[in-house]
Scaffold this motif. Sequence first.
Motif, short mmCIF file in Angstrom:
data_model
loop_
_atom_site.label_atom_id
_atom_site.label_comp_id
_atom_site.label_asym_id
_atom_site.label_seq_id
_atom_site.Cartn_x
_atom_site.Cartn_y
_atom_site.Cartn_z
N PHE A 50 -46.78 36.73 34.06
CA PHE A 50 -45.82 35.73 34.54
C PHE A 50 -45.50 34.68 33.49
CE2 PHE A 50 -48.24 37.26 38.22
CZ PHE A 50 -47.22 37.72 39.02
N LYS A 51 -45.85 34.92 32.23
CA LYS A 51 -45.65 33.87 31.22
C LYS A 51 -44.18 33.53 31.04
CE LYS A 51 -45.50 36.72 27.04
NZ LYS A 51 -46.02 36.88 25.66
N GLU A 52 -43.30 34.54 31.08
CA GLU A 52 -41.87 34.26 30.92
C GLU A 52 -41.36 33.45 32.11
OE1 GLU A 52 -40.89 34.90 28.15
OE2 GLU A 52 -41.94 36.66 27.39
N VAL A 53 -41.84 33.82 33.31
CA VAL A 53 -41.41 33.10 34.52
C VAL A 53 -41.83 31.63 34.45
CG1 VAL A 53 -41.68 32.96 37.03
CG2 VAL A 53 -41.53 35.20 35.90
N LEU A 54 -43.07 31.39 33.99
CA LEU A 54 -43.56 30.02 33.91
C LEU A 54 -42.76 29.20 32.90
CD1 LEU A 54 -47.41 30.68 34.05
CD2 LEU A 54 -45.97 29.72 35.85
N VAL A 55 -42.42 29.83 31.76
CA VAL A 55 -41.66 29.10 30.74
C VAL A 55 -40.28 28.72 31.26
CG1 VAL A 55 -40.53 29.34 28.50
CG2 VAL A 55 -42.89 30.08 28.77
N PHE A 56 -39.59 29.68 31.88
CA PHE A 56 -38.23 29.39 32.33
C PHE A 56 -38.21 28.54 33.59
CE2 PHE A 56 -37.43 33.53 30.04
CZ PHE A 56 -36.88 32.91 28.93
#
Length: 341
Positions: free
Chosen positions: A314-320
């Motif tokens: 979920f790293k991309e989700v957290l960043v965006f």
Amino acid sequence: MDLQIALFLGQDGIINGAIYALMALALVLVFSVTRVIFVPQGELVAYGALTMAVLQAGGTPATLWLLLALAALTLAMEAWRQARGGTVDWWATGLWCVLLPALAALAVWWRPASLLGQALTVVLIVTPLGPLIYRLAFRPLAHATVLVLLIVSVALHGVLMGLGLWFFGAEGSRTPPFSEARFELGGLIVSGQSLVVLGVTVALVVAMFVFFERTLLGKALRATAINRVGARLMGIPTELSGDLSFALAAKIAAISGLLIAPITTIYYDTGFLIGLKGFVAAIIGGLASYPAALLGAVLVGQLEAFASFWASAFKEVLVFTLIIPVLLWRSLRSHHVEEEE
């Protein structure tokens, strides 16, 4: 998580944040001068990295043919514009459409063997793409709304990504590092390429500060960013300001591609995610503040690094997702102003 892992993740976050900082600076620069949210900034990063890979393989990069085609189209458009009674700045047109493309073609024909020579060739190829894209796609729409400019920018992103797939294929590429050195600091291994990334980023940030604060061209760009109509009344050629801002953004993109190609494998669509994370950092800066955009880039890099450890899926989700509270906070602190005002 122990201290060693935290230090490693922090280092990774700083390196990623440095690249996102360059993206954010380029996006803020272009938007403040031209009101264009330059979505294809990431594609130019991928073009820079993949062009370097093609040069190192001994081939002729397709980006050179793209540059020559855009230069020919721009020359034809400017000639048509003059035939219809418009004024054409032929010295700037000659710079972007003749001189720099000719130097790029000469550099590719020369086929430099050193890493530095190949890197300079990549910069010569990618940098003129910025002002040529601006002249072909955005300058005729200089008085359009931000929404129209955004739609054109998204369309350009799709075109450049498709061309990237055609030019370089679906396989990824990686280039040799500019430094093979390795250092140990308190049990933490630091690569020479990481120091190169940090050093070049700091040098570019300092150079941009000096450019905007100490040079006439930089002050003209700042004036255009603050008040485009007022700058035009003072005799500043705002159209040339757009050329220069896009050229600087393309140059930053080319250098960013050269910096990250030795660190990770670059595909034709890799630049899109890099550009989006730079956009998140630019939003934190309100698309106006360079220092805030730099701090936002460091925050994005650190969040991405530690999220990859705690929740890698979920790293991309957290960043965006970070953009949501930032936009909410800014909307609560600002008052609505009609664009016509």
